[in-house]
Design a protein around this motif. Structure first.
Motif, PDB file in Angstrom:
ATOM      1  N   ILE A  21     -18.401   3.474  -8.458  1.00 49.58           N
ATOM      2  CA  ILE A  21     -17.766   4.379  -7.510  1.00 49.58           C
ATOM      3  C   ILE A  21     -16.414   4.812  -8.039  1.00 49.58           C
ATOM      4  O   ILE A  21     -15.554   3.981  -8.323  1.00 49.58           O
ATOM      5  CB  ILE A  21     -17.622   3.714  -6.122  1.00 49.58           C
ATOM      6  N   GLY A  23     -12.873   6.430  -7.518  1.00 50.45           N
ATOM      7  CA  GLY A  23     -12.026   6.460  -6.336  1.00 50.45           C
ATOM      8  C   GLY A  23     -11.108   7.665  -6.247  1.00 50.45           C
ATOM      9  O   GLY A  23     -11.021   8.456  -7.192  1.00 50.45           O
ATOM     10  N   TYR A  27      -9.795  10.907  -8.830  1.00 51.30           N
ATOM     11  CA  TYR A  27     -10.046  12.298  -8.449  1.00 51.30           C
ATOM     12  C   TYR A  27      -8.743  13.076  -8.351  1.00 51.30           C
ATOM     13  O   TYR A  27      -8.656  14.237  -8.768  1.00 51.30           O
ATOM     14  CB  TYR A  27     -10.781  12.360  -7.106  1.00 51.30           C
ATOM     15  N   HIS A  74     -19.195  12.283 -12.781  1.00 51.19           N
ATOM     16  CA  HIS A  74     -19.479  10.867 -13.061  1.00 51.19           C
ATOM     17  C   HIS A  74     -20.184  10.601 -14.384  1.00 51.19           C
ATOM     18  O   HIS A  74     -20.762   9.533 -14.564  1.00 51.19           O
ATOM     19  CB  HIS A  74     -20.327  10.240 -11.943  1.00 51.19           C
TER      20      HIS A  74
ATOM     21  N   TRP C 101     -17.162  10.376  -2.476  1.00 54.17           N
ATOM     22  CA  TRP C 101     -16.543   9.034  -2.407  1.00 54.17           C
ATOM     23  C   TRP C 101     -16.638   8.493  -0.982  1.00 54.17           C
ATOM     24  O   TRP C 101     -16.964   7.314  -0.767  1.00 54.17           O
ATOM     25  CB  TRP C 101     -15.091   9.114  -2.870  1.00 54.17           C
ATOM     26  N   GLU C 104     -20.052   7.314  -0.354  1.00 57.95           N
ATOM     27  CA  GLU C 104     -20.328   6.073  -1.077  1.00 57.95           C
ATOM     28  C   GLU C 104     -19.698   4.874  -0.380  1.00 57.95           C
ATOM     29  O   GLU C 104     -20.257   3.783  -0.370  1.00 57.95           O
ATOM     30  CB  GLU C 104     -19.795   6.176  -2.515  1.00 57.95           C
ATOM     31  N   THR C 105     -18.510   5.095   0.187  1.00 60.78           N
ATOM     32  CA  THR C 105     -17.810   3.984   0.827  1.00 60.78           C
ATOM     33  C   THR C 105     -18.010   3.983   2.341  1.00 60.78           C
ATOM     34  O   THR C 105     -17.309   3.291   3.064  1.00 60.78           O
ATOM     35  CB  THR C 105     -16.306   4.045   0.505  1.00 60.78           C
ATOM     36  N   GLU C 223     -24.646  13.310  -3.219  1.00 64.91           N
ATOM     37  CA  GLU C 223     -24.274  13.201  -4.627  1.00 64.91           C
ATOM     38  C   GLU C 223     -24.791  14.381  -5.432  1.00 64.91           C
ATOM     39  O   GLU C 223     -24.069  14.968  -6.240  1.00 64.91           O
ATOM     40  CB  GLU C 223     -24.811  11.890  -5.203  1.00 64.91           C
TER      41      GLU C 223
END
Lengths: 112, 553, 250
Positions: A21, A23, A27, A74, C101, C104-105, C223
């Motif tokens: 992931i 963060g 970014y 990514h 993000w 994802e979290t 995503e």
């Protein structure tokens, strides 16, 4: 049935790596870099650099695109397969552009 | 003649009650299916439909060329007929032929998966294909196109007053169908292989499709944007290809052939995959030089992107580009030859039997070799200047596409027919059909090599009287060829009801697809197999047979 | 287990083990499913690279052939609007990355607000693009029958050309500005089309996110949409200098 799925053959293509992931800090930095890149490319277009103007413009654009691909998309944290996929796309794109241009730049050869 | 066919006892054998065909009933269960096998059947039906449309157009072309005058139809009608023949055959038959039918059906089974990675996208690609096909038919009915399947500018952008836009968009849509098929295959081969199914245990059929898929994914979009530009040029008059506005018509050809040259490998590579399977099975041997054959598929795919300008030697590209592309073209001959030689070595000292798929495979090897070698003549810039735009070109690509690809398609259809339907096709009449096809094919297209050498240009409805004898040969051959294609159509349909029960493995072949029931279950495998065996391990199969005498279907 | 000992008879298609409802039957695990989806998306993006590749090839050839026309053509574009649009798109890429993000979290609010921001920025981009297109329409710079070379043969009649200090061009080269504008509209038009498709998808995603979607770990769609959005951003990163910034120093 579920047991036999646990031990996948490492060669069989299932690379089940832990999802990395990225963060907000990363970014944010990339976002700032992209803004700086944009400012640079605008600024550079006002400078007289002759043949270097387009080179600089493309170079900055490539750096910005690379940042987006590596961090926003990514790829830096992805499997080799993904990196190879991106590389294959770039490669074929360059063949299309490069080989087409090879005809155009050589059309006048020997005629001056 | 000896045979390897081993069928279950016909008095007791039954086609398994539960299989992918009977799993669900009703039209909707087909139209909304996600099952790769059902989608393959849908594709098979639709491409057969378009094949016979394209074939009928070919028949009309040959009839017109029976006499030197343009007497059956006017010259501009003839232009439309050969254009529609090319468009239908290439975009609606050859490109999806083996991948969308056999590839769709077999790739998941061969790698031990339950389905392709994206079943819904697979179904979407069939609908896109249908939409493209319907648009092509609509264009044909409302007046046709006369640009030739290559849509060469400025003909297509300025001078043609026919349905270029509809046809162009039809190909755009059909192109996305092919992109999605290729995308699905690549992801499936990478991600869905069963435990133990390593890359070098994959059947060569899968390798060939993998290579062809790379070309579909990377090449087709360039065609798509090119056609979009042609459509924009016709509609709002942008100036990208228009020489009066400063555009370069040759740029169109660069972009078009960037796709359309790799496209011939999209068409032929899956056929080569079929031949690898068939030759191995009917020689009872592992494919000689497995690794070389596997990598030669990938090499053809990669080299395929470097050679496109050999279609343009007389079109005004630079002399230096001619030289470079001519040399690079020779590269493609190497992996193609690797395949032919390795198949020949597979036959060497094999226990060869001559069932129908093998007859077609022999046809493929001979005709593809001739087609490929005449391609070397055309890739050599000197001879190309004499031969291009003549019937030599026509003969060359028909040897590769019809003699090569169509033979491979029929070989594959016969080979996997028992797996797809659970029933055997009738052997004697199908052997006859294979021979008739081969004879008819040679009569049709060999004279065209001679016509081309003599200088008869392609794409004309009329020709000087001195060419008539060879043209009569060609037309006569075409009628034999037509019979050769109608025969399988009839007996294959017949076999659906009256064919012998095939059992799981009528050919005594290796490969995961022969280890499951015919026709397979919807989920292919009741448990995901773990692969320990090497690919094409016929010795293992022999040992296995000693222990287990009967096969229960 | 012997590879060839595959059962040939039908038996119950048993899924005894636990798995989430969004795991489709032909995948072994959720990891396999997400990896597969993202790989598929990347392959789709490769087709997009090649799709735009044809346009970039055409651009490079004609820019070399008709350089003065390309310079004069690019002077007609507003660098302010172009830069502002670049800013909008880069920011939207950033907010989209933050959305991924958040998903994802499992931050519900973060996801919703990121998507809203992305949506607004995307619509803003298209709005400005419309203003630019409208101006081109008024000045007869749309290729086709109505195309006018007035601004280029007589730059003093044209505010932008005057401001850039363009010299009058011969009619022959001035006509080549139509090639420039053909490519300008083809490239930015294709890009805008991708934006419109993206915004449509974004609306659907936002609708689902507001109602609590994507909080169960099934975020493949978020995503993959992110990948698509970033790709569209990358195309613009190249279009901006190539179309707007050709030799501003003259």
């Amino acid at each position: 049935m579920s047991e036999e799925f646990q031990n996948h053959d490492p060669n069989s293509g299932h690379t089940e790596t832990e999802q990395h992931i990225v963060g907000p800090a990363t970014y944010g930095i990339i976002f700032a870099a992209l803004l700086v890149g944009t400012a640079l490319t605008i600024g550079a277009s006002y400078l007289e650099m002759g043949a270097w103007n387009p080179v600089v413009a493309i170079l900055i654009a490539c750096i910005k695109a690379t940042l987006v691909v590596l961090f926003f998309m990514h790829i830096k944290y992805s499997s080799k397969l993904m990196k190879l996929t991106v590389g294959a796309g770039l490669f074929t794109f360059l063949i299309l552009v490069g080989m087409s241009l090879s005809d155009y730049i050589s059309r006048a050869w020997g005629q001056w | 003649m000896s045979t390897i066919v081993s069928l279950p006892d016909q008095s007791t054998a039954r086609v398994p009650k539960r299989n992918y065909l009977t799993n669900e009933n009703g039209l909707l269960s087909w139209l909304l299916t996600g099952d790769h096998k059902r989608i393959a059947i849908l594709y098979l039906i639709s491409i057969t439909f378009f094949f016979f449309i394209g074939g009928a157009l070919a028949g009309v072309i040959r009839l017109e060329l029976l006499t030197p005058q343009s007497d059956l139809m006017a010259a501009d009608t003839y232009n439309k007929v050969f254009t529609m023949h090319g468009v239908v055959m290439i975009f609606l038959f050859l490109v999806p032929s083996v991948p969308a039918t056999l590839g769709n059906f077999l790739i998941p089974i061969m790698i031990g998966a339950k389905d392709l990675a994206f079943p819904k996208i697979n179904l979407l690609s069939w609908y896109l294909y249908l939409a493209g096909g319907a648009m092509t038919l609509a264009a044909m009915i409302t007046g046709g196109v006369d640009t030739g399947w290559t849509f060469t500018t400025p003909m297509s952008t300025h001078f043609s007053n026919t349905n270029v836009i509809t046809t162009g968009l039809a190909i755009f849509v059909a192109g996305f169908s092919s992109i999605f098929t290729g995308l699905n295959f690549i992801v499936t081969v990478h991600r869905m292989r069963a435990p133990g199914m390593t890359w070098f245990k994959l059947p060569l059929f899968v390798w060939a499709h993998y290579a062809a898929s790379i070309l579909m994914v990377l090449g087709t979009p360039v065609l798509a944007i090119t056609l979009v530009l042609v459509v924009l040029e016709r509609t709002i008059g942008i100036g990208v290809f228009d020489p009066t506005k400063g555009g370069d018509p040759i740029l169109f050809q660069h972009l078009f052939w960037f796709y359309s040259h790799p496209a011939v490998y999209i068409m032929i590579l899956p056929g080569m995959g079929v031949i690898s399977e068939v030759i191995s099975t009917f020689s009872r041997k592992r494919v000689f030089g497995y690794t070389a054959v596997a990598f030669s598929s990938v090499a053809i795919a990669v080299f395929g992107f470097f050679v496109w300008a050999h279609h343009m030697f007389i079109m005004g590209v630079s002399n230096y580009a001619v030289l470079v592309f001519s040399l690079l073209t020779m590269l493609v001959a190497v992996p193609s030859a690797i395949k032919i030689f390795n198949w020949a070595f597979t036959l060497y000292k094999g226990s060869i039997t001559f069932e129908t798929p093998m007859l077609y495979a022999f046809g493929f090897m001979g005709l593809f070799t001739i087609g490929g070698l005449t391609g070397v003549f055309l890739g050599t810039s000197g001879t190309d200047i004499h031969l291009t735009e003549t019937y030599f070109i026509v003969a060359h690509f028909h040897f590769v596409m019809v003699g090569g690809m169509l033979m491979a398609f029929l070989s594959g259809i016969h080979f996997w027919w028992p797996k797809m339907t659970g029933r055997m096709y009738p052997e004697k009449i199908s052997q006859l059909a294979a021979v008739v096809t081969f004879i008819g094919f040679n009569f049709t297209f060999f004279p065209q090599f001679l016509l081309g050498m003599l200088g008869m240009p392609r794409r004309y409805a009329a020709y000087p009287a001195e060419f008539q004898v060879l043209n009569v040969f060609s037309t006569a051959g075409a009628s034999i060829l037509g019979v050769g294609y109608l025969l399988p159509m009839i007996y294959l349909v017949w076999s659906l009801k009256y064919g012998a029960i095939a059992g799981a493995n009528p050919w005594q072949a290796t490969g995961l697809e022969w280890q499951i029931q015919s026709p397979p279950l919807t989920e292919n495998f009741t448990t995901i197999p773990v692969v320990t065996q090497d690919v094409y391990d016929y010795e293992w199969l022999e040992r296995q047979k000693e222990h287990e005498v009967t096969h229960v279907g | 287990m012997d590879s060839h000992a595959v059962a040939t008879t039908a038996d119950a298609h048993g899924h005894e083990h636990d798995h989430p409802a969004y795991l489709r039957h032909h995948f072994v695990s959720y990891e396999q499913q997400t990896e597969t989806a993202s790989f598929g998306m990347w392959l789709f993006l490769l087709t997009e690279i090649m799709f735009f590749g044809g346009l970039f090839t055409a651009y490079l050839i004609y820019r070399n052939w008709y350089y003065p026309a390309f310079v004069a053509g690019s002077h007609q574009l507003s660098i302010t609007l172009g830069s502002f649009n670049t800013l909008l798109l880069i920011t939207s890429s950033f907010t989209m990355a933050m959305g991924v993000w958040s998903a994802e979290t499992k931050r519900h609010k973060g996801l919703v607000w990121s998507l809203i921001a992305t949506l607004i920025l995307g619509i803003g981009f298209l709005g400005i693009k419309t203003v630019e297109y409208k101006e081109k329409w008024e000045k007869h710079h749309i290729p086709g029958d109505t195309f006018s070379v007035q601004s280029f043969v007589n730059p003093s009649s044209d505010a932008e050309a005057k401001a850039a200090g363009d010299k009058p061009m011969g009619l022959d080269m001035a006509r080549k500005t139509e090639v420039y504008f053909s490519l300008y509209f083809a490239m930015t038009g294709m890009h805008a089309l991708h934006m419109i498709i993206g915004i449509a998808l974004l609306c659907g995603m936002l609708f689902k996110a507001v109602r609590g979607g994507y909080m169960d770990g099934n975020i493949a769609f978020v995503e993959n949409f992110g990948l698509y959005w970033h790709f569209v951003d990358i195309v613009w990163i190249f279009l901006f200098p190539l179309l707007y910034l050709i030799s501003r120093h003259q």
